[in-house]
Design a protein around this motif. Structure first.
Motif, PDB file in Angstrom:
ATOM      1  N   GLN A  23       1.152   6.071  -5.218  1.00  0.00           N
ATOM      2  CA  GLN A  23       0.947   6.452  -3.482  1.00  0.00           C
ATOM      3  C   GLN A  23      -0.240   5.964  -3.667  1.00  0.00           C
ATOM      4  N   ALA A  24      -1.532   6.065  -4.362  1.00  0.00           N
ATOM      5  CA  ALA A  24      -2.513   5.557  -3.876  1.00  0.00           C
ATOM      6  C   ALA A  24      -2.951   3.751  -4.251  1.00  0.00           C
ATOM      7  N   ASP A  25      -2.089   3.869  -4.480  1.00  0.00           N
ATOM      8  CA  ASP A  25      -2.516   2.344  -5.642  1.00  0.00           C
ATOM      9  C   ASP A  25      -1.585   1.723  -4.604  1.00  0.00           C
ATOM     10  N   LEU A  27      -1.629   2.543  -1.351  1.00  0.00           N
ATOM     11  CA  LEU A  27      -1.859   2.322   0.036  1.00  0.00           C
ATOM     12  C   LEU A  27      -3.196   1.767  -0.394  1.00  0.00           C
ATOM     13  N   ASN A  28      -3.545   1.278  -1.827  1.00  0.00           N
ATOM     14  CA  ASN A  28      -4.946   0.344  -1.886  1.00  0.00           C
ATOM     15  C   ASN A  28      -3.886  -1.071  -1.708  1.00  0.00           C
ATOM     16  N   PHE A  29      -2.549  -1.181  -2.258  1.00  0.00           N
ATOM     17  CA  PHE A  29      -2.768  -2.168  -2.231  1.00  0.00           C
ATOM     18  C   PHE A  29      -2.352  -3.488  -0.493  1.00  0.00           C
ATOM     19  N   ARG A  31      -3.945  -2.348   1.660  1.00  0.00           N
ATOM     20  CA  ARG A  31      -4.766  -2.129   2.226  1.00  0.00           C
ATOM     21  C   ARG A  31      -6.055  -3.431   2.584  1.00  0.00           C
ATOM     22  N   ARG A  32      -6.076  -3.720   0.933  1.00  0.00           N
ATOM     23  CA  ARG A  32      -6.602  -4.993   0.743  1.00  0.00           C
ATOM     24  C   ARG A  32      -5.639  -6.064   1.724  1.00  0.00           C
ATOM     25  N   THR A  33      -4.110  -6.151   1.526  1.00  0.00           N
ATOM     26  CA  THR A  33      -3.261  -7.550   2.107  1.00  0.00           C
ATOM     27  C   THR A  33      -3.692  -7.252   3.803  1.00  0.00           C
TER      28      THR A  33
END
Length: 182
Positions: A23-25, A27-29, A31-33
């Protein structure tokens, strides 16, 4: 950049195991996108209905860039066995969700207990991750402004269950498969 270990020519390489994104991965994706202004500006927006473009998510996940005209929403639904994350890139979205673990299958109608409803406003730059069987609806309540968001799911969505809600009663209405939305 990835680096492959040196393998003697007589040995056959063993493929490295790819771990599933967390889930953290996800969310990071998202966010960056969502911070990619060029990508967000390139999404065609329709004044009448939602628009979407499929993206390559991390680790084999399914990802989408979605445009939301004023006054549109998803209706109540879940993402079955997938975990996910989404982030508002522009505008503001609102999420209604249930803070309750629901049975996964075998039911058509549930009576919800008091206190399970959650509401979250998600302006640009705000988002969230969620676990399996997360039941929610996402809305653009603006009367005059589009919203754009980024979503990612792993494993790729096997199905979406759609619900109707009347007071404290949640009713399963439809089960969609990937061929229904791709």
């Amino acid at each position: 950049m990835s680096v492959s270990p040196s393998v003697p020519s007589s040995a056959s390489p063993v493929p490295a195991a790819v771990s599933a994104p967390t889930q953290a991965d996800l969310l990071n994706f998202v966010r960056r996108t969502a911070a990619d202004a060029e990508l967000i500006a390139a999404l065609p927006l329709d004044p009448e209905g939602r628009t979407w473009v499929r993206l390559d998510g991390p680790g084999g996940s399914e990802a989408w860039l979605i445009g939301w005209p004023p006054g549109t929403g998803t209706g109540w639904h879940d993402h079955a066995d997938s975990v996910g994350a989404f982030m508002t890139a522009s505008g503001e979205l609102k999420e209604h969700s249930l803070a309750a673990r629901l049975p996964t299958d075998g039911w058509k109608t549930l009576e919800l207990t008091d206190g399970v409803d959650r509401e979250r406003r998600l302006p640009a730059g705000q988002g969230r991750a969620f676990g399996r069987h997360h039941v929610h609806e996402v809305l653009n309540e603006s009367p005059d402004r589009h919203a754009i968001s980024v979503h990612a799911y792993y494993p790729p969505l096997p199905r979406i269950r759609r619900y109707s809600r009347s007071g404290g009663t949640l009713r399963l209405e439809q089960v969609e498969r990937p061929e229904d939305w791709q």
